[in-house]
Scaffold this motif. Structure first.
Motif, short mmCIF file in Angstrom:
data_model
loop_
_atom_site.label_atom_id
_atom_site.label_comp_id
_atom_site.label_asym_id
_atom_site.label_seq_id
_atom_site.Cartn_x
_atom_site.Cartn_y
_atom_site.Cartn_z
N GLU A 1 -11.18 -12.59 -39.36
CA GLU A 1 -10.86 -11.25 -39.86
C GLU A 1 -10.18 -10.40 -38.79
OE1 GLU A 1 -14.55 -9.78 -41.32
OE2 GLU A 1 -14.73 -11.38 -42.78
N ASN A 2 -10.41 -10.70 -37.53
CA ASN A 2 -9.81 -9.94 -36.44
C ASN A 2 -8.95 -10.87 -35.61
OD1 ASN A 2 -9.10 -8.37 -34.28
ND2 ASN A 2 -11.19 -7.79 -33.74
N LYS A 3 -7.68 -10.93 -35.88
CA LYS A 3 -6.79 -11.86 -35.20
C LYS A 3 -6.36 -11.35 -33.82
CE LYS A 3 -5.17 -13.95 -39.39
NZ LYS A 3 -5.37 -15.33 -39.44
N ASN A 4 -6.91 -10.25 -33.37
CA ASN A 4 -6.58 -9.71 -32.06
C ASN A 4 -7.63 -10.05 -31.00
OD1 ASN A 4 -4.35 -8.53 -33.21
ND2 ASN A 4 -5.36 -6.56 -33.52
N SER A 5 -8.63 -10.87 -31.35
CA SER A 5 -9.70 -11.22 -30.43
C SER A 5 -9.56 -12.66 -29.99
CB SER A 5 -11.04 -11.05 -31.14
OG SER A 5 -11.82 -10.09 -30.52
N TYR A 6 -9.67 -12.89 -28.67
CA TYR A 6 -9.50 -14.23 -28.11
C TYR A 6 -10.61 -14.52 -27.13
CZ TYR A 6 -4.90 -13.56 -30.08
OH TYR A 6 -3.87 -13.33 -30.95
N LYS A 7 -10.96 -15.79 -26.98
CA LYS A 7 -11.97 -16.23 -26.03
C LYS A 7 -11.26 -17.07 -24.96
CE LYS A 7 -15.88 -17.52 -27.58
NZ LYS A 7 -16.93 -18.30 -28.26
N VAL A 8 -11.53 -16.79 -23.69
CA VAL A 8 -10.90 -17.47 -22.58
C VAL A 8 -11.99 -18.10 -21.70
CG1 VAL A 8 -9.40 -17.21 -20.55
CG2 VAL A 8 -9.00 -15.80 -22.59
N THR A 9 -11.79 -19.36 -21.34
CA THR A 9 -12.71 -20.06 -20.45
C THR A 9 -11.96 -20.39 -19.16
OG1 THR A 9 -13.84 -21.02 -22.35
CG2 THR A 9 -14.22 -22.07 -20.21
N GLU B 1 -15.73 -25.25 2.51
CA GLU B 1 -16.34 -25.54 1.21
C GLU B 1 -16.18 -24.35 0.27
OE1 GLU B 1 -19.89 -28.63 2.06
OE2 GLU B 1 -20.33 -26.55 2.63
N TYR B 2 -16.24 -24.67 -1.02
CA TYR B 2 -16.12 -23.67 -2.09
C TYR B 2 -17.24 -23.87 -3.10
CZ TYR B 2 -11.38 -22.48 -0.57
OH TYR B 2 -10.30 -22.06 0.15
N PHE B 3 -17.50 -22.82 -3.86
CA PHE B 3 -18.41 -22.88 -5.00
C PHE B 3 -17.57 -22.94 -6.27
CE2 PHE B 3 -20.87 -20.50 -1.84
CZ PHE B 3 -22.04 -21.23 -1.83
N LEU B 4 -17.97 -23.76 -7.23
CA LEU B 4 -17.31 -23.80 -8.53
C LEU B 4 -17.89 -22.68 -9.38
CD1 LEU B 4 -15.39 -25.21 -10.53
CD2 LEU B 4 -17.34 -26.63 -11.21
N CYS B 5 -17.02 -21.92 -10.04
CA CYS B 5 -17.44 -20.81 -10.90
C CYS B 5 -16.97 -21.06 -12.32
CB CYS B 5 -16.86 -19.50 -10.41
SG CYS B 5 -17.41 -19.05 -8.76
N TYR B 6 -17.84 -20.80 -13.27
CA TYR B 6 -17.54 -20.92 -14.69
C TYR B 6 -17.56 -19.51 -15.28
CZ TYR B 6 -18.15 -21.90 -19.66
OH TYR B 6 -18.01 -21.94 -21.02
N LEU B 7 -16.47 -19.15 -15.94
CA LEU B 7 -16.33 -17.81 -16.50
C LEU B 7 -15.83 -17.94 -17.93
CD1 LEU B 7 -15.85 -14.68 -16.43
CD2 LEU B 7 -13.69 -15.19 -15.30
N GLN B 8 -16.49 -17.26 -18.86
CA GLN B 8 -15.99 -17.19 -20.22
C GLN B 8 -16.03 -15.72 -20.63
OE1 GLN B 8 -17.99 -18.44 -24.03
NE2 GLN B 8 -16.58 -20.16 -23.70
N PHE B 9 -14.87 -15.24 -21.10
CA PHE B 9 -14.79 -13.86 -21.55
C PHE B 9 -13.96 -13.79 -22.81
CE2 PHE B 9 -11.02 -14.37 -18.96
CZ PHE B 9 -10.05 -13.59 -19.54
N SER B 10 -14.14 -12.69 -23.54
CA SER B 10 -13.36 -12.42 -24.74
C SER B 10 -12.55 -11.16 -24.48
CB SER B 10 -14.27 -12.17 -25.93
OG SER B 10 -15.10 -13.27 -26.15
N TYR B 11 -11.40 -11.09 -25.12
CA TYR B 11 -10.67 -9.83 -25.06
C TYR B 11 -10.12 -9.52 -26.43
CZ TYR B 11 -6.20 -12.34 -24.71
OH TYR B 11 -5.11 -13.15 -24.94
N THR B 12 -10.06 -8.23 -26.72
CA THR B 12 -9.53 -7.72 -27.96
C THR B 12 -8.35 -6.81 -27.63
OG1 THR B 12 -11.71 -7.78 -28.98
CG2 THR B 12 -10.06 -6.42 -30.07
N ILE B 13 -7.25 -7.01 -28.33
CA ILE B 13 -6.05 -6.21 -28.10
C ILE B 13 -6.22 -4.90 -28.86
CG2 ILE B 13 -3.55 -6.13 -28.43
CD1 ILE B 13 -3.69 -9.26 -28.42
N ASN B 14 -6.07 -3.78 -28.16
CA ASN B 14 -6.27 -2.47 -28.76
C ASN B 14 -4.99 -1.79 -29.21
OD1 ASN B 14 -9.00 -2.79 -28.21
ND2 ASN B 14 -8.85 -1.75 -26.25
N ASP B 15 -3.86 -2.41 -28.94
CA ASP B 15 -2.58 -1.85 -29.39
C ASP B 15 -1.78 -2.98 -30.04
OD1 ASP B 15 -1.55 -3.42 -27.33
OD2 ASP B 15 -1.06 -1.73 -26.05
#
Length: 175
Positions: free
Chosen positions: A50-58, A126-140
């Motif tokens: 119903e909301n085609k302006n929302s996306y999930k990014v990993t 050395e490095y740490f591996l980070c996992y990030l998942q976020f969503s964004y919604t376009i407001n314009d």
């Protein structure tokens, strides 16, 4: 933050609303020689039909095993106290090389995984591996052809990124 998961923060930044779904930094360290050149990024189809302006990014990315300083650009999602943020930069032109060897310019939505490490990149072991998942919604009504997430150390040594688009589009190299 050691193997801790953060969830739920929401931030409005420029023309989008970002929501942190999950962020975790794994305790296990990875040798610098095994670390990828930039983040690995995947964008999903719209979360809600119903909301085609929302996306999930990993995003899978790396943080240096070194002392971090406060990040100056702290307008985005706070991931690790004052030391790691996901910031939205805006829509900027990005060039892709097609199979024919010619460049095409597209409009890309730019995000940055920002941290500040004063240790020179070649001295980090050395490095740490980070996992990030976020969503964004376009407001314009301003849409982008692709998104990219840049892994950027505010101290000048690191400036890397991966460009990706929604899975229903052909990959950028097929232009």
């Amino acid at each position: 933050m050691d193997n801790t998961t953060i969830k739920g923060e929401t931030v409005e930044s420029k023309s989008i609303t970002m929501k942190l779904n999950t962020y975790s930094k794994l305790n296990e360290k990875i040798k610098a020689s095994k670390v990828a050149d930039g983040p690995s990024v995947n964008i999903s189809q719209p979360e809600n039909i119903e909301n085609k302006n929302s996306y999930k990014v990993t995003v899978l990315t790396y943080l240096p095993d070194a002392v971090l300083s406060k990040v100056e650009n702290n307008e985005g999602l706070e991931l690790d106290k004052e030391f790691v943020y996901l910031n939205y930069v805006g829509i900027n032109p990005v060039q892709f090389m097609g199979k024919d060897g010619k460049y095409t310019t597209l409009q890309g939505r730019e995000f940055r995984f920002d941290y500040n490490c004063e240790v020179e990149k070649d001295k980090i072991k050395e490095y740490f591996l980070c996992y990030l998942q976020f969503s964004y919604t376009i407001n314009d009504n301003q849409y982008a052809d692709v998104i990219w997430v840049r892994d950027e150390n505010e101290d000048p040594e690191t400036d890397r990124g991966t460009v990706t688009g929604p899975s229903d589009l052909p990959p950028p190299t097929t232009l």
